[in-house]
Design a protein around this motif. Structure first.
Motif, PDB file in Angstrom:
ATOM      1  N   LEU A  64      -8.271  10.031  37.901  1.00 31.66           N
ATOM      2  CA  LEU A  64      -7.113   9.338  37.381  1.00 31.66           C
ATOM      3  C   LEU A  64      -7.375   8.949  35.941  1.00 31.66           C
ATOM      4  CD1 LEU A  64      -6.317   6.999  40.328  1.00 31.66           C
ATOM      5  CD2 LEU A  64      -5.021   8.989  39.663  1.00 31.66           C
ATOM      6  N   GLU A  65      -6.407   9.165  35.197  1.00 33.48           N
ATOM      7  CA  GLU A  65      -6.525   8.816  33.791  1.00 33.48           C
ATOM      8  C   GLU A  65      -5.573   7.668  33.469  1.00 33.48           C
ATOM      9  OE1 GLU A  65      -5.338  10.991  29.769  1.00 33.48           O
ATOM     10  OE2 GLU A  65      -6.567  12.192  31.133  1.00 33.48           O
ATOM     11  N   TRP A  66      -6.130   6.657  32.804  1.00 31.19           N
ATOM     12  CA  TRP A  66      -5.314   5.510  32.408  1.00 31.19           C
ATOM     13  C   TRP A  66      -4.671   5.813  31.076  1.00 31.19           C
ATOM     14  CZ3 TRP A  66      -4.466   1.494  35.559  1.00 31.19           C
ATOM     15  CH2 TRP A  66      -5.298   1.352  36.653  1.00 31.19           C
ATOM     16  N   THR A  67      -3.417   5.645  31.043  1.00 37.47           N
ATOM     17  CA  THR A  67      -2.711   5.827  29.772  1.00 37.47           C
ATOM     18  C   THR A  67      -2.063   4.510  29.402  1.00 37.47           C
ATOM     19  OG1 THR A  67      -0.695   6.522  30.884  1.00 37.47           O
ATOM     20  CG2 THR A  67      -2.216   8.264  30.173  1.00 37.47           C
ATOM     21  N   GLN A  68      -2.067   4.302  28.168  1.00 38.46           N
ATOM     22  CA  GLN A  68      -1.480   3.067  27.676  1.00 38.46           C
ATOM     23  C   GLN A  68       0.026   3.266  27.544  1.00 38.46           C
ATOM     24  OE1 GLN A  68      -2.979   1.787  23.928  1.00 38.46           O
ATOM     25  NE2 GLN A  68      -2.082  -0.243  24.122  1.00 38.46           N
ATOM     26  N   VAL A  69       0.734   2.423  28.215  1.00 40.33           N
ATOM     27  CA  VAL A  69       2.187   2.510  28.177  1.00 40.33           C
ATOM     28  C   VAL A  69       2.686   1.400  27.266  1.00 40.33           C
ATOM     29  CG1 VAL A  69       4.302   2.435  29.528  1.00 40.33           C
ATOM     30  CG2 VAL A  69       2.213   3.385  30.525  1.00 40.33           C
ATOM     31  N   THR A  70       3.425   1.788  26.293  1.00 42.89           N
ATOM     32  CA  THR A  70       3.995   0.778  25.395  1.00 42.89           C
ATOM     33  C   THR A  70       5.473   0.684  25.669  1.00 42.89           C
ATOM     34  OG1 THR A  70       4.342   2.398  23.683  1.00 42.89           O
ATOM     35  CG2 THR A  70       2.287   1.147  23.587  1.00 42.89           C
ATOM     36  N   THR A  71       5.856  -0.487  25.987  1.00 42.71           N
ATOM     37  CA  THR A  71       7.283  -0.720  26.203  1.00 42.71           C
ATOM     38  C   THR A  71       7.718  -1.859  25.306  1.00 42.71           C
ATOM     39  OG1 THR A  71       6.843  -2.269  27.988  1.00 42.71           O
ATOM     40  CG2 THR A  71       7.202   0.031  28.617  1.00 42.71           C
ATOM     41  N   THR A  72       8.925  -1.791  24.925  1.00 42.76           N
ATOM     42  CA  THR A  72       9.468  -2.882  24.130  1.00 42.76           C
ATOM     43  C   THR A  72      10.205  -3.819  25.068  1.00 42.76           C
ATOM     44  OG1 THR A  72      11.465  -1.615  23.692  1.00 42.76           O
ATOM     45  CG2 THR A  72       9.703  -1.485  22.055  1.00 42.76           C
ATOM     46  N   PRO A  73      10.010  -5.080  24.851  1.00 42.99           N
ATOM     47  CA  PRO A  73      10.702  -6.025  25.729  1.00 42.99           C
ATOM     48  C   PRO A  73      12.212  -5.931  25.507  1.00 42.99           C
ATOM     49  CG  PRO A  73       9.645  -7.168  23.919  1.00 42.99           C
ATOM     50  CD  PRO A  73       9.233  -5.739  23.829  1.00 42.99           C
ATOM     51  N   PRO A  74      12.956  -6.197  26.556  1.00 48.40           N
ATOM     52  CA  PRO A  74      14.417  -6.113  26.406  1.00 48.40           C
ATOM     53  C   PRO A  74      14.924  -7.205  25.466  1.00 48.40           C
ATOM     54  CG  PRO A  74      13.857  -7.079  28.514  1.00 48.40           C
ATOM     55  CD  PRO A  74      12.559  -6.636  27.876  1.00 48.40           C
ATOM     56  N   LEU A  75      15.953  -6.878  24.739  1.00 48.60           N
ATOM     57  CA  LEU A  75      16.562  -7.874  23.871  1.00 48.60           C
ATOM     58  C   LEU A  75      17.333  -8.866  24.722  1.00 48.60           C
ATOM     59  CD1 LEU A  75      17.904  -5.590  21.016  1.00 48.60           C
ATOM     60  CD2 LEU A  75      15.909  -7.069  20.974  1.00 48.60           C
ATOM     61  N   ILE A  76      17.151 -10.100  24.423  1.00 49.31           N
ATOM     62  CA  ILE A  76      17.866 -11.146  25.150  1.00 49.31           C
ATOM     63  C   ILE A  76      18.988 -11.615  24.249  1.00 49.31           C
ATOM     64  CG2 ILE A  76      17.692 -13.450  26.147  1.00 49.31           C
ATOM     65  CD1 ILE A  76      14.738 -12.843  26.659  1.00 49.31           C
ATOM     66  N   TYR A  77      20.152 -11.650  24.819  1.00 53.59           N
ATOM     67  CA  TYR A  77      21.292 -12.061  24.014  1.00 53.59           C
ATOM     68  C   TYR A  77      21.291 -13.578  23.880  1.00 53.59           C
ATOM     69  CZ  TYR A  77      25.965 -12.922  22.336  1.00 53.59           C
ATOM     70  OH  TYR A  77      27.026 -13.353  21.596  1.00 53.59           O
ATOM     71  N   ALA A  78      21.050 -14.020  22.715  1.00 54.60           N
ATOM     72  CA  ALA A  78      21.085 -15.447  22.411  1.00 54.60           C
ATOM     73  C   ALA A  78      21.771 -15.595  21.056  1.00 54.60           C
ATOM     74  CB  ALA A  78      19.685 -16.032  22.369  1.00 54.60           C
ATOM     75  N   PRO A  79      23.043 -15.908  21.093  1.00 52.39           N
ATOM     76  CA  PRO A  79      23.748 -15.998  19.811  1.00 52.39           C
ATOM     77  C   PRO A  79      23.189 -17.141  18.967  1.00 52.39           C
ATOM     78  CG  PRO A  79      25.103 -16.876  21.576  1.00 52.39           C
ATOM     79  CD  PRO A  79      23.879 -16.287  22.212  1.00 52.39           C
ATOM     80  N   ARG A  80      23.192 -16.922  17.691  1.00 50.88           N
ATOM     81  CA  ARG A  80      22.745 -17.980  16.786  1.00 50.88           C
ATOM     82  C   ARG A  80      23.738 -19.122  16.832  1.00 50.88           C
ATOM     83  NH1 ARG A  80      18.807 -17.672  13.243  1.00 50.88           N
ATOM     84  NH2 ARG A  80      17.903 -15.680  12.655  1.00 50.88           N
ATOM     85  N   ARG A  81      23.174 -20.286  16.926  1.00 52.43           N
ATOM     86  CA  ARG A  81      24.028 -21.478  16.919  1.00 52.43           C
ATOM     87  C   ARG A  81      24.303 -21.868  15.485  1.00 52.43           C
ATOM     88  NH1 ARG A  81      22.188 -25.920  21.252  1.00 52.43           N
ATOM     89  NH2 ARG A  81      23.733 -25.290  22.776  1.00 52.43           N
ATOM     90  N   ALA A  82      25.543 -22.049  15.218  1.00 57.12           N
ATOM     91  CA  ALA A  82      25.901 -22.531  13.893  1.00 57.12           C
ATOM     92  C   ALA A  82      25.553 -24.015  13.828  1.00 57.12           C
ATOM     93  CB  ALA A  82      27.392 -22.331  13.646  1.00 57.12           C
ATOM     94  N   VAL A  83      25.007 -24.426  12.729  1.00 51.85           N
ATOM     95  CA  VAL A  83      24.680 -25.831  12.554  1.00 51.85           C
ATOM     96  C   VAL A  83      25.993 -26.602  12.447  1.00 51.85           C
ATOM     97  CG1 VAL A  83      23.561 -27.518  11.074  1.00 51.85           C
ATOM     98  CG2 VAL A  83      22.522 -25.275  11.401  1.00 51.85           C
ATOM     99  N   GLN A  84      26.151 -27.538  13.375  1.00 49.13           N
ATOM    100  CA  GLN A  84      27.379 -28.315  13.394  1.00 49.13           C
ATOM    101  C   GLN A  84      27.309 -29.418  12.346  1.00 49.13           C
ATOM    102  OE1 GLN A  84      28.214 -30.060  17.166  1.00 49.13           O
ATOM    103  NE2 GLN A  84      30.273 -30.691  16.601  1.00 49.13           N
ATOM    104  N   ARG A  85      28.348 -29.536  11.572  1.00 51.19           N
ATOM    105  CA  ARG A  85      28.446 -30.572  10.548  1.00 51.19           C
ATOM    106  C   ARG A  85      29.660 -31.442  10.827  1.00 51.19           C
ATOM    107  NH1 ARG A  85      23.718 -30.866   7.822  1.00 51.19           N
ATOM    108  NH2 ARG A  85      23.045 -28.820   7.190  1.00 51.19           N
ATOM    109  N   LEU A  86      29.511 -32.718  10.581  1.00 51.17           N
ATOM    110  CA  LEU A  86      30.615 -33.656  10.764  1.00 51.17           C
ATOM    111  C   LEU A  86      31.534 -33.639   9.554  1.00 51.17           C
ATOM    112  CD1 LEU A  86      28.699 -36.683  12.285  1.00 51.17           C
ATOM    113  CD2 LEU A  86      30.007 -34.943  13.476  1.00 51.17           C
ATOM    114  N   GLY A  87      32.761 -33.997   9.812  1.00 46.72           N
ATOM    115  CA  GLY A  87      33.740 -34.072   8.737  1.00 46.72           C
ATOM    116  C   GLY A  87      33.615 -35.381   7.968  1.00 46.72           C
ATOM    117  N   PHE A  88      34.421 -35.489   6.926  1.00 50.86           N
ATOM    118  CA  PHE A  88      34.386 -36.651   6.045  1.00 50.86           C
ATOM    119  C   PHE A  88      34.673 -37.948   6.803  1.00 50.86           C
ATOM    120  CE2 PHE A  88      36.583 -39.622   3.190  1.00 50.86           C
ATOM    121  CZ  PHE A  88      35.574 -39.832   2.276  1.00 50.86           C
TER     122      PHE A  88
END
Length: 166
Positions: free
Chosen positions: A1-25
């Motif tokens: 048996l031969e060991w081969t290195q398997v490279t996988t990329t982790p799945p992208l997780i959908y996490a939308p960027r949160r907009a920084v909330q700012r208060l009004g005047f």
């Protein structure tokens, strides 16, 4: 048996960027108003001379003596609050706690509210995220319980003559 290195990329997780909330005047002005009100309370407390009996400091503000205390001879639940605030504002924390423990707690909360409101007013960042993680109901019940114990403390001081009341 031969060991081969398997490279996988982790799945992208959908996490939308949160907009920084700012208060009004308007919200920032409200926060600034709250900060200024807290500051006014603390500055007034600095200007007052705490009464030696642990109650009655509020009379210097033009208020009447406590009716409950006059009728019953015992302090009411808020007796000593102004005196406690005055001691706190002068950095005499031990005296503040002695004359009215709940007064010390409220004075500390007033200071915290001043700084938090000022931060909100200057940065326009809301404070609601902090309030979401705090167990508000539990805190309120603990404060009410502590207020009852502080009132009992005031009564014990009076009944034993430890409050300096003539």
């Amino acid at each position: 048996l031969e060991w081969t290195q398997v490279t996988t990329t982790p799945p992208l997780i959908y996490a939308p960027r949160r907009a920084v909330q700012r208060l009004g005047f308007v919200q920032r002005v409200v926060a600034l108003g709250i900060a200024l009100a807290c500051l006014a309370v603390l500055v007034t407390a600095v200007a007052l001379v705490p009464h030696a009996s642990g109650i009655g400091t509020h009379i210097a503000l033009g208020m009447r003596p406590c009716g409950f205390e006059q009728r019953s001879g015992l302090p009411c639940a808020t007796c000593g609050m102004t005196t406690s605030f005055s001691h706190f504002a002068k950095a005499d924390f031990l005296s503040s706690a002695y004359v009215q423990p709940m007064g010390l707690v409220l004075a500390v909360l007033t200071g915290i509210t001043f700084w938090a409101s000022l931060y909100v007013a200057l940065t326009a960042r809301p404070a609601h995220r902090l309030l979401k993680i705090l167990p508000v109901t539990r805190i309120v019940f603990c404060l009410l319980g502590f207020a009852a114990l502080a009132w009992l403390w005031k009564i014990v001081l009076r009944l034993n003559g430890w409050d300096g009341h003539a």
